[in-house]
Design an enzyme around this catalytic site. Structure first.
Site, PDB file in Angstrom:
ATOM      1  N   CYS A  57     -13.453  19.696  53.255  1.00  0.00           N
ATOM      2  CA  CYS A  57     -12.453  18.836  53.257  1.00  0.00           C
ATOM      3  C   CYS A  57     -12.936  17.701  52.144  1.00  0.00           C
ATOM      4  O   CYS A  57     -14.388  17.459  52.078  1.00  0.00           O
ATOM      5  CB  CYS A  57     -12.393  17.951  54.716  1.00  0.00           C
ATOM      6  SG  CYS A  57     -11.235  16.866  54.837  1.00  0.00           S
ATOM      7  N   CYS A 101     -15.611  11.400  56.366  1.00  0.00           N
ATOM      8  CA  CYS A 101     -15.941  10.712  57.773  1.00  0.00           C
ATOM      9  C   CYS A 101     -17.206  11.267  58.023  1.00  0.00           C
ATOM     10  O   CYS A 101     -17.680  12.388  58.062  1.00  0.00           O
ATOM     11  CB  CYS A 101     -14.985  11.809  58.688  1.00  0.00           C
ATOM     12  SG  CYS A 101     -13.115  11.463  57.875  1.00  0.00           S
ATOM     13  N   CYS A 155     -18.309  14.175  60.489  1.00  0.00           N
ATOM     14  CA  CYS A 155     -17.695  15.316  60.528  1.00  0.00           C
ATOM     15  C   CYS A 155     -18.418  16.405  59.708  1.00  0.00           C
ATOM     16  O   CYS A 155     -18.607  16.362  58.434  1.00  0.00           O
ATOM     17  CB  CYS A 155     -16.164  15.469  59.766  1.00  0.00           C
ATOM     18  SG  CYS A 155     -15.242  16.671  59.953  1.00  0.00           S
ATOM     19  N   CYS A 178      -3.227  22.778  69.726  1.00  0.00           N
ATOM     20  CA  CYS A 178      -3.492  21.984  68.721  1.00  0.00           C
ATOM     21  C   CYS A 178      -3.881  22.723  67.554  1.00  0.00           C
ATOM     22  O   CYS A 178      -5.170  22.891  67.590  1.00  0.00           O
ATOM     23  CB  CYS A 178      -4.136  20.876  69.048  1.00  0.00           C
ATOM     24  SG  CYS A 178      -4.448  19.462  67.971  1.00  0.00           S
ATOM     25  N   CYS A 206       0.936  21.032  68.931  1.00  0.00           N
ATOM     26  CA  CYS A 206       0.413  19.703  68.442  1.00  0.00           C
ATOM     27  C   CYS A 206      -0.349  20.212  67.005  1.00  0.00           C
ATOM     28  O   CYS A 206      -0.725  21.179  66.674  1.00  0.00           O
ATOM     29  CB  CYS A 206      -0.640  18.993  69.123  1.00  0.00           C
ATOM     30  SG  CYS A 206      -1.375  17.641  68.526  1.00  0.00           S
ATOM     31  N   CYS A 258      -0.318  11.442  69.463  1.00  0.00           N
ATOM     32  CA  CYS A 258      -1.742  11.543  69.882  1.00  0.00           C
ATOM     33  C   CYS A 258      -2.896  11.032  69.247  1.00  0.00           C
ATOM     34  O   CYS A 258      -2.925  11.255  67.778  1.00  0.00           O
ATOM     35  CB  CYS A 258      -1.991  13.339  70.040  1.00  0.00           C
ATOM     36  SG  CYS A 258      -3.783  13.592  70.613  1.00  0.00           S
ATOM     37  N   ARG A 264      -7.445  12.403  77.328  1.00  0.00           N
ATOM     38  CA  ARG A 264      -8.194  13.498  76.940  1.00  0.00           C
ATOM     39  C   ARG A 264      -9.574  13.410  76.881  1.00  0.00           C
ATOM     40  O   ARG A 264     -10.222  13.058  75.826  1.00  0.00           O
ATOM     41  CB  ARG A 264      -7.559  14.290  75.995  1.00  0.00           C
ATOM     42  CG  ARG A 264      -8.090  15.855  75.666  1.00  0.00           C
ATOM     43  CD  ARG A 264      -7.338  16.685  74.651  1.00  0.00           C
ATOM     44  NE  ARG A 264      -5.623  16.727  75.278  1.00  0.00           N
ATOM     45  CZ  ARG A 264      -4.876  16.031  74.325  1.00  0.00           C
ATOM     46  NH1 ARG A 264      -5.117  15.675  73.202  1.00  0.00           N
ATOM     47  NH2 ARG A 264      -3.727  16.146  74.745  1.00  0.00           N
TER      48      ARG A 264
HETATM   49  S1  SF4 Z   1     -12.463  14.399  60.079  1.00  0.00           S
HETATM   50 FE1  SF4 Z   1     -13.264  16.078  58.973  1.00  0.00          FE
HETATM   51  S2  SF4 Z   1     -11.653  17.574  58.418  1.00  0.00           S
HETATM   52 FE2  SF4 Z   1     -10.897  15.445  59.219  1.00  0.00          FE
HETATM   53  S3  SF4 Z   1     -10.467  14.244  57.344  1.00  0.00           S
HETATM   54 FE3  SF4 Z   1     -12.570  13.691  58.270  1.00  0.00          FE
HETATM   55  S4  SF4 Z   1     -13.944  15.256  57.001  1.00  0.00           S
HETATM   56 FE4  SF4 Z   1     -11.775  15.847  56.628  1.00  0.00          FE
END
Ligand code: SF4
Length: 368
Positions: A56, A60, A63, A100, A132, A192, A264
């Site tokens: 990705c 974040c 993540c 989901c 979802c 959600c 949840r």
């Molecule tokens: S949470 Fe992870 S998968 Fe989702 S946008 Fe952020 S870096 Fe990408």
């Protein structure tokens, strides 16, 4: 007694007062509201399926799927419709009423991959399961296309307060999250949206996130409350786990300010005892994610969950109890077409020191 009128004007101070109540009062207040709006012995069971893993472009801080950090995640291209169908059938047999599907994308782009996701939505909806998706930012037209395919819910988390969000993510802005939720609201798809605790935020940030969620009108139909699972290689790898009491307080407070929402229990359940989870259900949680993986982090096994349900006298909720099943329109009859959209979502790109450090550490590992 609690104010059980649906309110969209909660203040941070009011929410903090609820969060900090003596635990016996907080539990009693939350459980009373829960019983007014929900069957306390029914819990919705969802299965989270990572249909496209890793790689990705976002940053974040929590993540392991962000390409810029060095984690043990094995990336996968978009799954086939048949693979997804097989997993959905397995989830249904295990007691899940909802699937989901999560893709590690910044935002949806029109094209063959999105068409494939739409076909997955049609396929699962035809299995009479709630569908979802969590695919990143989406435009209004993309939300309509998902709705026509038979999508039941779209997940787009606010993650934290607007202020603390900037300490965790620099590649997109909070307003984009709200705009995506707004696009979903222009369709029949339910919303959600929730967040994560344990990222180093203050209690004010937890309250700030609940202010933002509760202010949405209508409020989200479901709200996941995640406890951070600190993964090696991510900027938040050194965060201490949250205590069960923080989870219970967060669940109870969410229940009080959003009486009708499905709350949840999401990431972080592996480190919670059955007693702890039972307290969360008492405090108003009425949904869980099932399956041994939550996208990429560990989660209790389905059999373990079913044993816990038996022990507590809980039963899995049937699908479409809260809202009727949507119809799936086949692609050729769809009123909303591929518009070749390439939306420009914001890129604040401010510097977050720990994100930079994790990125540099990953680079150093690659070159060593
Ligand atoms: S949470 Fe992870 S998968 Fe989702 S946008 Fe952020 S870096 Fe990408």
């Amino acid at each position: 007694m609690q104010n059980t009128i649906m309110r969209h004007d909660w203040t941070k101070e009011e929410i903090l007062e609820i969060y900090n109540r003596p635990i016996m009062n907080l539990l009693y207040d939350a459980a009373s509201i829960h019983r007014e709006h929900h069957n306390p012995n029914q819990v919705q069971v969802s299965t989270l399926l990572s249909i496209k893993t890793g790689g990705c472009p976002e940053d974040c801080g929590y993540c392991p799927q962000a390409a810029r950090y060095h984690t043990d995640i094995e990336g996968n291209d978009l799954m086939s419709v048949q693979q997804v169908k097989a997993q959905a059938l397995r989830a249904k047999a295990g007691g899940s009423s909802r699937v989901c599907m999560g893709a590690a994308w910044r935002n949806v782009k029109d094209g063959p991959e999105f068409d494939q996701v739409l076909e997955m939505v049609r396929t699962i909806n035809k299995l009479d399961m709630e569908v979802c998706c969590t695919l990143g930012m989406i435009t209004e037209n993309q939300a309509h296309r998902l709705a026509e395919a038979g999508l039941y819910a779209y997940n787009h988390n606010l993650d934290s307060s607007e202020e603390y969000y900037k300490e965790v993510i620099s590649t997109r802005g909070y307003q984009d999250r709200l705009d995506t939720i707004d696009n979903v609201r222009k369709t029949n798809v339910t919303v959600c949206s929730g967040g994560i605790i344990g990222m180093g935020e203050k209690l004010e940030d937890r309250a700030g996130m609940l202010v933002a969620l509760a202010s949405l009108n209508p409020q989200p139909e479901s709200t996941p409350i995640n406890a951070l699972v600190a993964v090696d290689g991510t900027p938040l790898e050194e965060q201490e786990p949250v205590s069960i009491w923080e989870m219970i307080r967060m669940v109870a407070t969410t229940r009080i300010v959003m009486p009708q929402t499905q709350v949840r229990l999401s990431a972080g359940r592996t480190s919670m005892s059955r007693e702890g989870q039972a307290m969360c259900f008492f405090a108003g949680a009425n949904s869980i994610f099932a399956g041994d993986k939550l996208l990429t982090t560990p989660n209790p096994d389905v059999n373990e969950d079913m044993k816990m349900f038996e022990l507590l006298g809980l039963e899995p909720m049937r699908p479409f109890v809260k809202k009727a099943q949507p119809e799936s329109v086949e692609a050729q009859y769809s009123a909303y077409k591929d518009q070749g959209e390439k939306p420009k979502w914001s890129r604040p790109e401010h510097k977050i020191e720990r994100n930079e450090q994790a990125k540099q550490a990953a680079k150093a590992l690659k070159t060593s």
